[in-house]
Design a protein around this motif. Structure first.
Motif, PDB file in Angstrom:
ATOM      1  N   ALA A   8       0.857  -1.198   0.000  1.00 36.05           N
ATOM      2  CA  ALA A   8       0.000   0.000   0.000  1.00 36.05           C
ATOM      3  C   ALA A   8       0.877   1.226   0.000  1.00 36.05           C
ATOM      4  N   ILE A   9       1.586   1.465  -1.094  1.00 26.43           N
ATOM      5  CA  ILE A   9       2.456   2.624  -1.218  1.00 26.43           C
ATOM      6  C   ILE A   9       1.866   3.534  -2.266  1.00 26.43           C
ATOM      7  N   ILE A  10       1.586   4.774  -1.909  1.00 28.13           N
ATOM      8  CA  ILE A  10       0.928   5.685  -2.835  1.00 28.13           C
ATOM      9  C   ILE A  10       1.847   6.025  -3.989  1.00 28.13           C
ATOM     10  N   SER A  11       1.285   6.118  -5.158  1.00 27.30           N
ATOM     11  CA  SER A  11       2.022   6.544  -6.339  1.00 27.30           C
ATOM     12  C   SER A  11       1.336   7.770  -6.897  1.00 27.30           C
ATOM     13  N   GLU A  80     -12.746 -12.473  -4.373  1.00 23.71           N
ATOM     14  CA  GLU A  80     -13.188 -11.375  -3.521  1.00 23.71           C
ATOM     15  C   GLU A  80     -12.979 -11.736  -2.055  1.00 23.71           C
ATOM     16  N   GLY A  81     -12.526 -10.765  -1.284  1.00 20.51           N
ATOM     17  CA  GLY A  81     -12.294 -10.981   0.135  1.00 20.51           C
ATOM     18  C   GLY A  81     -10.822 -10.980   0.446  1.00 20.51           C
ATOM     19  N   GLY A  82     -10.243  -9.814   0.614  1.00 22.58           N
ATOM     20  CA  GLY A  82      -8.843  -9.688   0.988  1.00 22.58           C
ATOM     21  C   GLY A  82      -8.730  -9.412   2.476  1.00 22.58           C
ATOM     22  N   PHE A  83      -7.956  -8.377   2.823  1.00 23.53           N
ATOM     23  CA  PHE A  83      -7.715  -8.067   4.230  1.00 23.53           C
ATOM     24  C   PHE A  83      -8.999  -7.721   4.981  1.00 23.53           C
ATOM     25  N   ILE A  84      -9.994  -7.191   4.269  1.00 24.80           N
ATOM     26  CA  ILE A  84     -11.230  -6.777   4.921  1.00 24.80           C
ATOM     27  C   ILE A  84     -11.973  -7.965   5.524  1.00 24.80           C
ATOM     28  N   ALA A  85     -11.720  -9.165   5.018  1.00 22.88           N
ATOM     29  CA  ALA A  85     -12.434 -10.354   5.497  1.00 22.88           C
ATOM     30  C   ALA A  85     -11.743 -11.020   6.683  1.00 22.88           C
ATOM     31  N   GLU A  86     -10.621 -10.506   7.104  1.00 23.39           N
ATOM     32  CA  GLU A  86      -9.868 -11.107   8.208  1.00 23.39           C
ATOM     33  C   GLU A  86     -10.414 -10.584   9.539  1.00 23.39           C
ATOM     34  N   HIS A  87     -11.630 -10.973   9.860  1.00 22.77           N
ATOM     35  CA  HIS A  87     -12.282 -10.392  11.027  1.00 22.77           C
ATOM     36  C   HIS A  87     -12.233 -11.284  12.258  1.00 22.77           C
ATOM     37  N   ARG A  88     -11.533 -12.407  12.201  1.00 22.29           N
ATOM     38  CA  ARG A  88     -11.383 -13.261  13.372  1.00 22.29           C
ATOM     39  C   ARG A  88      -9.992 -13.074  13.975  1.00 22.29           C
ATOM     40  N   PRO A 127       7.789 -15.345 -17.560  1.00 24.77           N
ATOM     41  CA  PRO A 127       8.117 -14.853 -16.217  1.00 24.77           C
ATOM     42  C   PRO A 127       7.596 -13.434 -16.023  1.00 24.77           C
ATOM     43  N   ALA A 128       7.261 -13.112 -14.785  1.00 25.54           N
ATOM     44  CA  ALA A 128       6.746 -11.782 -14.462  1.00 25.54           C
ATOM     45  C   ALA A 128       7.210 -11.416 -13.062  1.00 25.54           C
ATOM     46  N   ALA A 129       7.324 -10.121 -12.828  1.00 27.35           N
ATOM     47  CA  ALA A 129       7.737  -9.664 -11.499  1.00 27.35           C
ATOM     48  C   ALA A 129       6.747 -10.122 -10.442  1.00 27.35           C
ATOM     49  N   ASN A 130       5.471 -10.096 -10.780  1.00 25.88           N
ATOM     50  CA  ASN A 130       4.422 -10.515  -9.858  1.00 25.88           C
ATOM     51  C   ASN A 130       3.441 -11.412 -10.592  1.00 25.88           C
ATOM     52  N   ALA A 131       2.980 -12.445  -9.910  1.00 24.97           N
ATOM     53  CA  ALA A 131       1.912 -13.276 -10.444  1.00 24.97           C
ATOM     54  C   ALA A 131       0.740 -13.334  -9.479  1.00 24.97           C
ATOM     55  N   GLY A 132       0.790 -12.498  -8.440  1.00 25.62           N
ATOM     56  CA  GLY A 132      -0.292 -12.457  -7.480  1.00 25.62           C
ATOM     57  C   GLY A 132      -0.265 -11.167  -6.700  1.00 25.62           C
ATOM     58  N   SER A 133      -1.406 -10.774  -6.171  1.00 29.76           N
ATOM     59  CA  SER A 133      -1.488  -9.584  -5.335  1.00 29.76           C
ATOM     60  C   SER A 133      -2.692  -9.710  -4.418  1.00 29.76           C
ATOM     61  N   THR A 134      -2.570  -9.127  -3.234  1.00 26.94           N
ATOM     62  CA  THR A 134      -3.679  -9.098  -2.298  1.00 26.94           C
ATOM     63  C   THR A 134      -3.869  -7.668  -1.825  1.00 26.94           C
ATOM     64  N   SER A 135      -5.100  -7.195  -1.910  1.00 30.21           N
ATOM     65  CA  SER A 135      -5.437  -5.859  -1.446  1.00 30.21           C
ATOM     66  C   SER A 135      -6.444  -5.982  -0.312  1.00 30.21           C
ATOM     67  N   TRP A 136      -7.000  -4.872   0.095  1.00 24.99           N
ATOM     68  CA  TRP A 136      -7.964  -4.919   1.192  1.00 24.99           C
ATOM     69  C   TRP A 136      -9.254  -5.615   0.791  1.00 24.99           C
ATOM     70  N   ARG A 137      -9.509  -5.745  -0.526  1.00 24.19           N
ATOM     71  CA  ARG A 137     -10.791  -6.323  -0.900  1.00 24.19           C
ATOM     72  C   ARG A 137     -10.719  -7.561  -1.770  1.00 24.19           C
ATOM     73  N   GLU A 138      -9.539  -7.940  -2.308  1.00 25.11           N
ATOM     74  CA  GLU A 138      -9.481  -9.143  -3.140  1.00 25.11           C
ATOM     75  C   GLU A 138      -8.062  -9.649  -3.277  1.00 25.11           C
ATOM     76  N   THR A 139      -7.948 -10.912  -3.724  1.00 24.66           N
ATOM     77  CA  THR A 139      -6.671 -11.501  -4.116  1.00 24.66           C
ATOM     78  C   THR A 139      -6.749 -11.839  -5.595  1.00 24.66           C
ATOM     79  N   ASN A 140      -5.683 -11.540  -6.327  1.00 24.35           N
ATOM     80  CA  ASN A 140      -5.619 -11.813  -7.759  1.00 24.35           C
ATOM     81  C   ASN A 140      -4.432 -12.713  -8.075  1.00 24.35           C
TER      82      ASN A 140
END
Length: 506
Positions: A8-11, A80-88, A127-140
């Motif tokens: 979460a680094i602003i650009s 759908e459901g990234g960090f926002i779903a970690e409610h336990r 090959p790619a620098a990233n093949a996955g990402s997780t945000s506050w609302r989803e994982t890709n």
């Protein structure tokens, strides 16, 4: 084919285009019948109409056929459901950890094959620098295939389905992933700290203010049972979307998706939907600052407002996007003209339309050491000038002309756009209930619309937008630590001598 959590680094130099996403928007897709699909309206010389549908079990899919220059296809799986779903208790950061585990864990189909996804998938993908990402609302998860062969695509869809429903979370795979995430969090700790401090001031209460999963203490110690519990709650057919972009046969690809994902049944009852937090304008103070020794030197003047609801039509969305682009062009040109000897990107405007859960308009100045006062005064003068005088006829005409040139350039570059990047844009649009408008279609809208918009209407639009949100002035610089009463000093700089005597920021 490495995977990496989304930091979460602003650009502040993120390019604005027709694919901005809205973090607050709900899935507003029209209810469909079992195993249904519908075409999405769109006209483009680079791609044909995408097929959008939903399987009987709830899995959404989108197939966008295009030729482009890629030899293979872009394949994306969005859950759908990234960090926002970690409610336990004990779950903080585990959605990110699960994203990493997916590339290491054996599955029920290959229970002893560590790194199963990578071993099978690497020979089939670039090959790619990233093949996955997780945000506050989803994982890709996103892959670029080397060919368009149906067998390759089927193999990768099988791997993704296994990751979504069949990971056995073997201890060694989990521990390897823990180490990756812990190192990643350490590498990005400063950036996350800077961003968290910023967003906590300009948009308090928004997702990236209240969620601190990128600095989780739970990742190193969470039990397999806790990880498995979150995995089964999040990875369900109703939360999943498959997006495929490339030179493919739509019916053939749809059959592959149905074959691999159509029989997926969730484990256990559905979990409750976590409401999205929204920013709280009453908590936004007029001024804030940061004096981190390792921090950046920049001044921001922002207004933050609720994320607009998705437009009711494609044309309305296109007009809104064109106005954002046009005003951004006009203001960037003006700010650059005010500091002609500065390097590109020192000053500018940024419009973010919901990625963090709100709409934000920002003017910035990246000043050099001990030059924060002129930066603050310059932003204040620019904001006052725009609010009171709007745009001149000359600069508005230049902005319209330059915007058309920009769009023409993007149209020319369309064949070079990577399939996987378009897949990301399409997934965001679908999740937000928006249209994916390609550059050539946006250019057609612009050529019709721009002759009807004069500088006066542009100025009125800007004043309405700037007054629709809650304003905030923020200054970040290590040298602010030397000032005894920093807030008063910033206020004085903001209210000092002005090119518009009647204009006071505070």
């Amino acid at each position: 084919m490495r995977n990496s959590g989304k930091a979460a680094i602003i650009s502040i130099l993120t390019p604005l285009f027709a694919f901005s996403s809205s973090g607050l928007a709900q899935d507003r897709a029209r209810a469909t019948d079992e195993n249904s699909a519908r075409p999405a309206v769109g006209r483009s010389s680079d791609w044909r109409t995408p097929l959008i549908g939903r399987l009987a079990n709830g899995v959404r899919f989108a197939i966008l056929p295009r030729k482009g220059n890629d030899p293979g296809v872009g394949l994306l799986m969005r859950n759908e459901g990234g960090f926002i779903a970690e409610h336990r208790a004990g779950e903080r950061g585990l959605a990110h950890l699960i994203e990493h585990i997916a590339f290491h864990s054996p599955t029920t189909a290959a229970p002893d094959d560590l790194d199963h996804l990578k071993r099978i998938g690497l020979p089939l993908t670039f090959p790619a620098a990233n093949a996955g990402s997780t945000s506050w609302r989803e994982t890709n998860y996103y892959l670029s295939t080397k060919t368009t062969a149906s067998s390759d695509l089927d193999a990768l869809l099988t791997l993704l389905k296994d990751a979504a429903s069949g990971m056995n979370l073997r201890t060694d795979a989990v521990d390897t992933s823990r180490g990756e995430v812990v190192r990643e969090m350490a590498d990005k700790k400063l950036g996350n700290q800077i961003y968290a401090s910023y967003i906590g001031q300009v948009a308090p209460g928004s997702p990236n203010d209240v969620i601190d999963a990128q600095n989780s203490d739970d990742v190193p110690i969470a039990s397999i049972t806790t990880i498995r519990g979150l995995y089964r709650r999040l990875y369900r057919p109703a939360n999943m979307m498959i997006v495929i972009v490339g030179n493919v046969k739509v019916d053939e690809v749809r059959s592959l998706i149905e074959r691999r994902f159509g029989d997926w049944k969730p484990i256990g009852p559905p979990s409750r939907k976590t409401p999205f937090p929204v920013f709280q304008p009453n908590r936004i103070h007029p001024i804030s600052f940061s004096a981190l020794p390792e921090g950046r030197r920049t001044a921001f003047m922002t207004v933050v407002m609720p994320t607009p609801r998705p437009p009711s039509s494609r044309a309305i969305q296109a007009r809104a996007e064109i106005m954002d682009l046009l005003v951004t062009r006009a203001i960037n040109d003006r700010l650059a003209a005010l500091q002609p000897s500065s390097s590109p990107g020192k000053v500018g405007i940024f419009i973010e339309n919901g990625e963090q859960g709100h709409r934000q308009i920002m003017l910035w100045d990246n000043f050099v050491e001990d030059r924060w006062k002129p930066a603050v005064a310059g932003l204040r003068n620019s904001a006052c000038d725009l609010a009171t005088k709007g745009f001149t006829t000359k600069e508005w005409a230049a902005a319209k002309q330059n915007l058309v040139v920009d769009l023409e350039h993007q149209v020319a570059e369309m064949p070079m756009a990577a399939n996987v990047e378009i897949a990301k844009d399409l997934s965001h649009a679908l999740a937000d209930g928006r249209h994916l408008i390609p550059p050539d279609e946006l250019l057609r809208y612009a050529r019709t619309m721009l002759p009807q918009i004069d500088g006066r209407s542009g100025g009125e639009w800007w004043r309405q937008q700037w007054s629709s949100g809650t304003g905030h002035l923020r200054v970040e610089a290590p040298e602010l630590a030397r000032i005894e009463n920093t807030l008063s000093a910033i206020r004085s700089a903001a209210n000092g001598p002005s090119t518009i005597p009647t204009c006071k920021y505070l």
